[in-house]
Design an enzyme around this catalytic site. Structure first.
Site, PDB file in Angstrom:
ATOM      1  N   GLU A 124       4.102   6.381  -1.360  1.00  0.00           N
ATOM      2  CA  GLU A 124       4.480   4.987  -1.070  1.00  0.00           C
ATOM      3  C   GLU A 124       5.932   4.683  -1.425  1.00  0.00           C
ATOM      4  O   GLU A 124       6.263   3.594  -1.897  1.00  0.00           O
ATOM      5  CB  GLU A 124       3.530   4.026  -1.794  1.00  0.00           C
ATOM      6  N   GLY A 125       6.802   5.635  -1.196  1.00  0.00           N
ATOM      7  CA  GLY A 125       8.224   5.485  -1.499  1.00  0.00           C
ATOM      8  C   GLY A 125       8.590   6.287  -2.733  1.00  0.00           C
ATOM      9  O   GLY A 125       8.153   5.971  -3.834  1.00  0.00           O
TER      10      GLY A 125
END
Length: 658
Positions: free
Chosen positions: A437-438
């Protein structure tokens, strides 16, 4: 192969669009939420304004939310305890798969619909209780936590809740709440955090459908999913604005093949795969939002979706603390329990204090998300960044505290008659959180962009080389007015007044007011440093990733200190472990202040320039001699697999759990 005879990179033959760095930045910028309609504690912090009133008194959930949440947690705990009795954790690690009966049990509990409104068959839990549930489940098996989180935080339910039509909600949310597992498909073999190069296409087929072609990589839940959120590029044409667009897709649609189930160093039960789309027809009614809105939908969904990952990091911290306490109390060295040796004790103190602070950060951000009074896009991103980094450090320290047993697998420990503590597995399982997620590096850039938004709003045209002189003149006038009002406020503040925040220094407790005054002073110093850097580097600021990363890390520490102090005061006021909470907050803040001071020093005294020269030398082969003396076992295969469109030649390994 010798390391001095490296294979030449083999480039994929897919259809990734060729884009410049500037074009890629423009795509990312267009997907941002441009406006700040609600206050943000973290945004104000980066601007040098310590808005304690936005987080104190600590926001509280409604009584009905608590009742509903606690009732579900009790049922979930009983289910998890029964699963542990049956050896579920070891089984998942051994078989690299969550048993189907476990997933069916979660469905029967309603765990797929924790965040879905009861009118669609869900449980309607708040973000706070959703996070508590993920922390509990994740302590049993991080793979189960990942399955539930990927389904509800970034899968079909969240984007439909925020952007779906009523017809879409009626059609899909009841399924998602009870039986249908969902997955989110954005990443591709040659596309990660740079969506401007997205190659999967959705070509309009008449007025009522699109045809999808492309390959998606690292599709968490993709192997077992019933429903997919797919991001694809719609070509611009007459009557079609085009752009990256989101679709809900039935996972068993003709033309979809799950070609491979990926295996990782951790999260062995993760159902993550490679999914190919070949001429997959999707009705236009299954498009989420407008054409071109897909990336904005994805990023907006992640604003609160990112809170699920640090919630599981909190669970990991609690588990690390429990094991460290129990083990270090019985393991003796030189006539004393190892916990009483300062070198080990410091590690235990770090785990305890950091777990307290992480829980404070997640609970505070989650409660603010539930209240919806504040814009929490920076707070959620900071929670993800800080939680993923600190949880890895805590797990690493636990392995060190356990010594050789920390490196030994739980299965091996059990086989020779000792308690099966999966410390090394915890370290492996947590490592992905710094990428999921990043990645940490991307999160630094994302948060930095939001942190300097106010500056770019008033002075961005001044440092943009493509802007006309007239635009620069207007920007100069705006900037002069803004900075004339803003800069003087950074000189002095409440943090320099000894009596400020006295409510955080009750009789007989540690003085947390001193830490809040430090946060206030440091916030102003952080803002001054950011302004000086923008003045110094102007348009080159975006290339100073080392500097921006340290700016964000300072902000993360200040946010965590603030949350820890506010939580400690809330616990004291409510009569729950007040003295202990104050002591933990005090310890965390003292540890955090040391890290902040180091980061401030490294803003201007660092090796960034020298590092760039070394990197240039590495890439040019100048230091190839340094690689002599080893062999490379990885072979001559391509660095990035071919992701060209076309029919699949692989066996479909998709296996929905009915």
């Amino acid at each position: 192969m010798s390391a001095t005879q490296p294979a030449q990179p083999v480039q994929p033959s897919g259809t990734q669009p060729k884009v410049t760095e500037r074009e890629a930045r423009q795509v990312a910028e267009a997907a941002r939420e441009q406006d700040w309609r609600k206050p943000s504690f973290a945004k104000e912090l980066f601007l040098g304004r310590f808005r304690l009133d936005l987080i104190h008194p600590h926001p509280q959930p409604a009584d009905e939310d608590v009742r509903r949440g606690e009732a579900f947690l009790a049922r979930l705990r009983a289910f998890c305890e029964a699963q542990l009795t049956e050896g579920i954790a070891a089984r998942i690690e051994r078989e690299a798969r969550i048993p189907d009966e476990t997933v069916r049990g979660l469905k029967e509990l309603g765990a797929l619909g924790m965040k879905i409104d009861p009118k669609y068959g869900g449980l309607g839990l708040t973000q706070v209780y959703y996070n508590k549930a993920l922390a509990l489940v994740g302590s049993v098996s991080p793979a189960i936590g990942a399955l539930l989180s990927a389904h509800q935080s970034i899968g079909v339910p969240q984007p439909l809740k925020m952007f779906g039509t009523q017809e879409q909600k009626d059609a899909y949310l009841p399924r998602c709440a009870t039986t249908a597992i969902s997955a989110f498909l954005l990443t591709e073999p040659d596309v990660g955090s740079d969506p401007a190069r997205l190659a999967t296409t959705a070509v309009p087929d008449g007025e009522d459908a699109y045809v999808l072609d492309g390959v998606k990589l690292w599709t968490t839940n993709g192997v077992v999913a019933d429903l997919l959120v797919v991001m694809a590029r719609v070509p611009k044409s007459e009557n079609h604005r085009g752009g990256i667009t989101a679709f809900v897709v039935e996972a068993d649609s003709p033309g979809i093949t799950v070609e491979h189930r990926n295996a990782f160093m951790g999260l062995r039960g993760l159902e993550n795969g490679v999914t190919r789309f070949h001429r997959v027809r999707v009705p236009a009614a299954q498009r989420i939002g407008a054409e071109g809105a897909g990336l904005k939908i994805a990023l907006t969904t992640l604003n609160t979706g990112r809170l699920s990952l640090p919630a599981m990091c909190v669970g990991a911290g609690k588990w690390c603390l429990k094991i460290a306490r129990e083990w270090s109390g019985v393991r003796e060295q030189w006539g004393r329990p190892v916990a009483k040796h300062e070198a080990v004790g410091a590690k235990i103190s770090f785990i305890a204090a950091t777990t307290f602070a992480l829980e404070a950060v997640v609970d505070l951000a989650s409660q603010m998300a539930d209240e919806d009074r504040n814009d929490i896009r920076i707070e959620a991103a900071l929670a993800k960044l800080y939680g993923s980094e600190m949880a890895c450090l805590m797990a690493d320290e636990l392995v060190q505290i356990r010594g050789g047993r920390g490196f030994e697998t739980a299965e091996s420990l059990a086989a020779r008659g000792e308690r099966a503590v999966p410390a090394e597995q915890m370290l492996r399982d947590l490592r992905i959180n710094r990428i999921f997620e990043g990645s940490t590096e991307i999160m630094h850039l994302l948060i930095a962009r939001e942190a300097v938004d106010a500056h770019l709003s008033v002075a961005g045209d001044l440092i943009d080389p493509d802007k006309a002189l007239g635009d620069k003149a207007k920007a100069g006038a705006r900037a002069a007015g803004f900075y004339a009002r803003w800069l003087p406020k950074l000189a002095t503040g409440p943090g320099q007044v000894p009596g400020t925040y006295r409510a955080f220094h009750p009789s007989g407790h540690p003085d947390l007011a001193t830490h809040l005054r430090y946060v206030e002073r440091s916030a102003r110093k952080l803002a001054r440093s950011t302004f000086y850097a923008m003045s110094r580097w102007q348009g080159r600021m975006e290339t100073k990733q080392g500097f921006l990363g340290r700016i964000v890390d300072i902000g993360a520490e200040l946010f965590a200190m603030s949350a820890a102090c506010v939580r400690a005061e809330h616990l004291r006021a409510s009569g729950e472990h007040g003295r202990e909470a104050y002591q933990l907050a005090d310890a965390f803040c003292e540890q955090s202040r040391l890290r902040v001071e180091e980061l401030f020093g490294r803003l201007w005294a660092n090796t960034d320039d020298l590092d760039r020269k070394v990197v240039a030398g590495v890439l040019s082969g100048t230091y190839a001699w340094l690689e002599e003396g080893v062999l490379d076992s990885s072979g001559d295969g391509p660095w990035i697999a071919d992701a060209g469109p076309g029919p699949s030649t692989q066996k479909n390994v998709h296996r929905p759990i009915r």
